[in-house]
Design an enzyme around this catalytic site. Structure first.
Site, PDB file in Angstrom:
ATOM      1  N   GLY A 244       8.521  -1.763   0.396  1.00 22.38           N
ATOM      2  CA  GLY A 244       8.084  -1.768   1.781  1.00 22.38           C
ATOM      3  C   GLY A 244       8.716  -2.910   2.549  1.00 22.38           C
ATOM      4  O   GLY A 244       9.572  -3.633   2.039  1.00 22.38           O
ATOM      5  N   ALA A 245       8.283  -3.101   3.787  1.00 19.46           N
ATOM      6  CA  ALA A 245       8.769  -4.204   4.623  1.00 19.46           C
ATOM      7  C   ALA A 245       7.724  -4.498   5.685  1.00 19.46           C
ATOM      8  O   ALA A 245       6.917  -3.633   6.039  1.00 19.46           O
ATOM      9  CB  ALA A 245      10.104  -3.857   5.263  1.00 19.46           C
TER      10      ALA A 245
ATOM     11  N   GLU B 145      10.425  -9.758  -5.087  1.00 19.52           N
ATOM     12  CA  GLU B 145      10.980  -8.602  -4.375  1.00 19.52           C
ATOM     13  C   GLU B 145      12.470  -8.782  -4.123  1.00 19.52           C
ATOM     14  O   GLU B 145      13.252  -7.838  -4.276  1.00 19.52           O
ATOM     15  CB  GLU B 145      10.233  -8.393  -3.061  1.00 19.52           C
ATOM     16  CG  GLU B 145       8.833  -7.835  -3.239  1.00 19.52           C
ATOM     17  CD  GLU B 145       8.069  -7.722  -1.942  1.00 19.52           C
ATOM     18  OE1 GLU B 145       7.128  -6.908  -1.895  1.00 19.52           O
ATOM     19  OE2 GLU B 145       8.395  -8.444  -0.980  1.00 19.52           O
TER      20      GLU B 145
ATOM     21  N   SER C 158       0.810  -1.217   0.000  1.00 19.21           N
ATOM     22  CA  SER C 158       0.000   0.000   0.000  1.00 19.21           C
ATOM     23  C   SER C 158       0.849   1.276   0.000  1.00 19.21           C
ATOM     24  O   SER C 158       0.484   2.257  -0.652  1.00 19.21           O
ATOM     25  CB  SER C 158      -0.937  -0.003   1.209  1.00 19.21           C
ATOM     26  OG  SER C 158      -0.212  -0.149   2.413  1.00 19.21           O
ATOM     27  N   THR C 159       1.967   1.283   0.709  1.00 19.38           N
ATOM     28  CA  THR C 159       2.816   2.476   0.711  1.00 19.38           C
ATOM     29  C   THR C 159       3.469   2.674  -0.648  1.00 19.38           C
ATOM     30  O   THR C 159       3.609   3.809  -1.129  1.00 19.38           O
ATOM     31  CB  THR C 159       3.885   2.379   1.807  1.00 19.38           C
ATOM     32  OG1 THR C 159       3.243   2.107   3.053  1.00 19.38           O
ATOM     33  CG2 THR C 159       4.661   3.677   1.921  1.00 19.38           C
TER      34      THR C 159
ATOM     35  N   GLY D 283       7.258 -10.376   2.805  1.00 19.23           N
ATOM     36  CA  GLY D 283       6.488 -11.495   2.277  1.00 19.23           C
ATOM     37  C   GLY D 283       5.098 -11.651   2.834  1.00 19.23           C
ATOM     38  O   GLY D 283       4.375 -12.562   2.430  1.00 19.23           O
ATOM     39  N   PHE D 284       4.664 -10.764   3.742  1.00 19.27           N
ATOM     40  CA  PHE D 284       3.296 -10.876   4.243  1.00 19.27           C
ATOM     41  C   PHE D 284       2.297 -10.718   3.097  1.00 19.27           C
ATOM     42  O   PHE D 284       1.219 -11.290   3.133  1.00 19.27           O
ATOM     43  CB  PHE D 284       3.028  -9.822   5.322  1.00 19.27           C
ATOM     44  CG  PHE D 284       3.667 -10.119   6.660  1.00 19.27           C
ATOM     45  CD1 PHE D 284       4.707 -11.028   6.781  1.00 19.27           C
ATOM     46  CD2 PHE D 284       3.233  -9.489   7.810  1.00 19.27           C
ATOM     47  CE1 PHE D 284       5.306 -11.300   8.012  1.00 19.27           C
ATOM     48  CE2 PHE D 284       3.809  -9.749   9.046  1.00 19.27           C
ATOM     49  CZ  PHE D 284       4.849 -10.650   9.147  1.00 19.27           C
TER      50      PHE D 284
END
Length: 228
Positions: A83-84, A105, A29-30, A97-98
């Site tokens: 992101g992370a 990635e 989302s970011t 990986g969520f």
């Protein structure tokens, strides 16, 4: 994380891009805000870039915004932004990986000269594993056998499923085992090696490559920069 915080982090990442760059475009989302901000620069400034997307969703979004895309090749990517799900303070090691895009990635991240992470303060942890799970991408063939080997390491793996109960599939057609049993990960390099030695394991959610900086968006729209 609120939308103003996401937008602030995404816009800050977009300002790092320069004309002529190959830019790794991460997922989440970011990153959607980063891609939107980057597209604005492409159209308003005439910025000439090529995006290297890490997922089919990211690729579709970039194309919708008029950003040229390509697959990674032998040419190094100038800047990768992503992101992370966990960011270990101090080391800036990551769990990702969520969302399910960890293999692509990591391919893009390892192709980059620079790796920048966009996130919010809730993703900061004192030790990897604090948020309770480590995703591991596995081949569909023999996934139960791979899960058994991971369980022997203490991982307590569970096959990720969609809302209808069918196994979640990555863009590459693989499955993901969410490992809930590792707890706080004090030696991520050893755990990564142990997992990757298991036949059927394609990639782990441990991202241990150097991160140049982390851009932390806040609710008031400002951005905090973390570096190793």
């Amino acid at each position: 994380m609120t939308e103003p915080a996401k937008r602030a982090a995404g816009r800050a990442a977009a300002t790092l891009v320069q004309d002529g760059m190959l830019v790794g475009l991460g997922s989440g989302s970011t990153m959607r805000h980063a891609i939107t901000a980057l597209a604005h620069r492409v159209h308003s400034e005439g910025l000439r870039i090529v995006g290297i997307p890490t997922s089919t969703e990211t690729e579709a979004l970039a194309l919708t915004h008029g950003i040229t895309v390509a697959e990674p090749d032998a040419t190094p990517v100038d800047l990768v932004m992503d992101g992370a799900d966990e960011i270990e303070t101090g080391t800036l090691r990551l769990v990702k990986g969520f969302g399910g895009a960890l293999l692509r990635e990591k391919i893009v991240a390892q192709s980059g000269r620079r790796f920048v992470v966009v996130a919010d303060a809730s993703k900061l942890v004192a030790r990897l594993g604090q948020r309770g799970r480590l995703p591991v991408e596995v081949d569909r063939f023999g996934q139960a056998a791979s899960a058994r080997r991971i369980a022997e390491l203490g991982g307590a793996p569970a096959l990720r499923c969609d809302a209808d109960g069918t196994p979640f599939e990555t863009d590459g057609g693989h499955f993901i085992l969410d490992c809930m049993g590792f707890g706080l990960i004090r030696d991520p390099f050893t755990l990564d090696r142990q997992l990757r030695a298991i036949a059927g394991v394609i990639e782990t959610g441990l991202f241990l490559l150097p991160v140049e900086q982390v851009l932390i968006g806040t609710d008031d729209g400002t951005v905090r920069v973390l570096a190793r």
